[in-house]
Design an enzyme around this catalytic site. Structure first.
Site, PDB file in Angstrom:
ATOM      1  N   ARG A 173       1.943   9.196   5.834  1.00 27.01           N
ATOM      2  CA  ARG A 173       0.541   8.757   5.832  1.00 27.01           C
ATOM      3  C   ARG A 173       0.033   8.374   7.213  1.00 27.01           C
ATOM      4  O   ARG A 173      -1.166   8.102   7.369  1.00 27.01           O
ATOM      5  CB  ARG A 173       0.395   7.548   4.892  1.00 27.01           C
ATOM      6  CG  ARG A 173       0.213   7.843   3.415  1.00 27.01           C
ATOM      7  CD  ARG A 173      -1.202   8.312   3.083  1.00 27.01           C
ATOM      8  NE  ARG A 173      -2.222   7.555   3.820  1.00 27.01           N
ATOM      9  CZ  ARG A 173      -2.630   6.338   3.511  1.00 27.01           C
ATOM     10  NH1 ARG A 173      -2.179   5.758   2.435  1.00 27.01           N
ATOM     11  NH2 ARG A 173      -3.509   5.716   4.253  1.00 27.01           N
ATOM     12  N   ASP A 219      -5.888   7.837  -6.794  1.00 27.39           N
ATOM     13  CA  ASP A 219      -6.394   6.477  -6.946  1.00 27.39           C
ATOM     14  C   ASP A 219      -7.472   6.494  -8.010  1.00 27.39           C
ATOM     15  O   ASP A 219      -8.057   7.545  -8.282  1.00 27.39           O
ATOM     16  CB  ASP A 219      -6.959   5.946  -5.623  1.00 27.39           C
ATOM     17  CG  ASP A 219      -7.210   4.446  -5.702  1.00 27.39           C
ATOM     18  OD1 ASP A 219      -6.259   3.672  -5.481  1.00 27.39           O
ATOM     19  OD2 ASP A 219      -8.345   4.038  -6.018  1.00 27.39           O
ATOM     20  N   TYR A 279     -15.513  -2.398  -9.505  1.00 29.99           N
ATOM     21  CA  TYR A 279     -15.622  -2.005  -8.087  1.00 29.99           C
ATOM     22  C   TYR A 279     -17.040  -1.549  -7.756  1.00 29.99           C
ATOM     23  O   TYR A 279     -17.581  -1.853  -6.692  1.00 29.99           O
ATOM     24  CB  TYR A 279     -14.621  -0.895  -7.749  1.00 29.99           C
ATOM     25  CG  TYR A 279     -13.197  -1.401  -7.718  1.00 29.99           C
ATOM     26  CD1 TYR A 279     -12.746  -2.194  -6.671  1.00 29.99           C
ATOM     27  CD2 TYR A 279     -12.310  -1.113  -8.741  1.00 29.99           C
ATOM     28  CE1 TYR A 279     -11.448  -2.688  -6.652  1.00 29.99           C
ATOM     29  CE2 TYR A 279     -11.011  -1.588  -8.737  1.00 29.99           C
ATOM     30  CZ  TYR A 279     -10.587  -2.380  -7.680  1.00 29.99           C
ATOM     31  OH  TYR A 279      -9.310  -2.867  -7.669  1.00 29.99           O
ATOM     32  N   ARG A 287       2.964   2.413  -9.207  1.00 33.29           N
ATOM     33  CA  ARG A 287       2.970   2.403  -7.732  1.00 33.29           C
ATOM     34  C   ARG A 287       4.364   2.649  -7.157  1.00 33.29           C
ATOM     35  O   ARG A 287       4.754   2.033  -6.164  1.00 33.29           O
ATOM     36  CB  ARG A 287       2.428   1.079  -7.189  1.00 33.29           C
ATOM     37  CG  ARG A 287       1.034   0.772  -7.699  1.00 33.29           C
ATOM     38  CD  ARG A 287       0.065   0.834  -6.585  1.00 33.29           C
ATOM     39  NE  ARG A 287      -1.283   0.558  -7.077  1.00 33.29           N
ATOM     40  CZ  ARG A 287      -2.243   0.068  -6.328  1.00 33.29           C
ATOM     41  NH1 ARG A 287      -2.013  -0.221  -5.093  1.00 33.29           N
ATOM     42  NH2 ARG A 287      -3.429  -0.104  -6.828  1.00 33.29           N
TER      43      ARG A 287
END
Ligand code: 1CP
Length: 343
Positions: free
Chosen positions: A37, A73, A148, A24
């Site tokens: 962003r 991601d 998830y 990250r």
């Protein structure tokens, strides 16, 4: 490129200085990232080559790290094949229809080339921009992705995930096999477009006992790693809180095992064995300490890492959003300047 410090260290070869990159390293800790962003949803930025390329390059320019990690991601390949999910600010991945039955597996189809056109375009363009700096591609491991899909979003205890694992092993293995196939395909796409190493993130595997990991998870992660073995790039395997799983995660077919900050690298080297290189493992909160404390802790990590056949310096997990980028810059300089005296 093949002679870069990062790739040499991945292969356990001698290096002129210790390579360093950060999980990250792009993202919310960087003001230039937050600016870029503004008003662009996370997943949109992953599928826009102009943004993905620029965001990937930002930390390389700022810190002079020894590798770039592709800005993406773990849920991107699922989105690419049409799974209805989003990355919600402040939460993480959220899945519209969590998986409860075998009928829902049909949506987890193989990746077609057209699904990943923007990914291929981003990686190709990055490899050109990065020159001699290697690009790391990545994928989420089957267990972490399954968590998830089953929970519907982030979870602390992974209760529903384990409930499905224990109560319906047939569906469990079918689901993880599909995710292994997709993960392997997504890694292949990135490698064929020019990524020179890959990392398989099994971030939440540390919530499993060793016995459950070996029975329910390891064969599927091993399938992902084996599926790209023919491409000959170093494969890094990482999870959080995996002290008890390190040997098994190495045996799953990794060339490099990522270690979180809870286990010292000399202990990890004994557990992992097999001539495998280690990556890690400064506590991500250590960069909030005074500089002399941070560098003393980094030196401890480097010295402990000498017990392994090779070492790539990293944090024990991702850069925290509140991190001061100047502290990370000082850390990179410290690692690069560290005298690796003969042991
Ligand atoms: O708006 C934003 O900026 C959203 C925050 C964010 C970012 C910057 C998310 C949502 N994902 C990312 C990028 C990302 N995801 C990278 C960037 C590459 C780089 O370092 O530059 C990487 C490697 C990932 C991979 C990822 N996503 C993992 C595995 C790595 C890890 O940290 O353990 C996981 C578990 C995810 C899921 C995810 N995506 C985003 C969040 C907040 C989360 C975690 C949610 C949770 O706690 O379950």
């Amino acid at each position: 490129m093949n002679d870069s410090v990062f790739l040499r260290a991945c292969r356990g070869e001698s290096v002129s200085h210790l390579p360093v990159w950060f999980m990250r390293q792009a993202g919310r800790s960087l003001p230039e990232y937050r600016k870029l962003r503004e008003g662009v949803p996370m997943l949109e930025s992953c599928f826009r080559p102009d943004l993905a390329v620029e965001i990937t390059l930002q930390p390389v320019r700022r810190y002079g790290v020894d590798a770039a990690i592709f800005f993406s991601d773990i849920v991107v390949p699922l989105k690419a094949i049409g799974v209805d999910l989003d990355i919600v600010p402040g939460t993480g991945p959220v899945v519209a229809e969590p998986i409860r039955s075998g009928g829902q597996l049909a949506q987890l189809r193989d990746i077609e080339p057209a699904d990943v056109d923007p990914i291929v375009e981003s990686v190709k363009s990055l490899v050109g921009e990065l020159g001699a700096t290697p690009l790391i591609g990545f994928a989420g491991a089957p267990f972490t992705l399954a968590s998830y899909l089953i929970e519907g979003g982030p979870s602390k205890d992974h209760r529903l995930t384990k409930q499905l694992m224990y109560s319906n092993p047939e569906l469990w293995h079918a689901l993880l096999s599909r995710l292994a196939a997709i993960g392997g395909q997504f890694l292949r796409v990135q490698i064929e477009a020019g990524a020179s190493a890959i990392q398989l993130f099994d971030s939440w595997a540390g919530n499993l006992s060793l016995a459950d990991y070996d029975t329910y998870v390891k064969p599927h992660s091993a399938a992902v790693l084996a599926s790209v073995a023919d491409l000959g790039v170093p494969r890094i395997h990482f999870g959080v809180g995996t002290g008890e799983l390190l040997q098994s995660m190495g045996d799953a077919g990794a060339d490099v095992v990522g270690v979180d900050w809870r286990v010292s690298l000399d202990v990890a080297a004994k557990r992992v064995g097999g001539g495998r290189v280690l990556q890690g493992n400064l506590d991500p909160t250590a960069v909030f300490a005074p500089t002399d404390v941070m560098t003393a802790k980094a030196a401890e990590v480097i010295e402990a890492g000498r017990a392994a056949p090779g070492h790539i310096f990293n944090l024990g997990h991702g850069v925290l959003p509140a991190t001061d980028p100047d502290a990370l810059a000082r850390l990179v300089d410290f690692v690069h300047g560290y005298e690796l005296s003969p042991s």
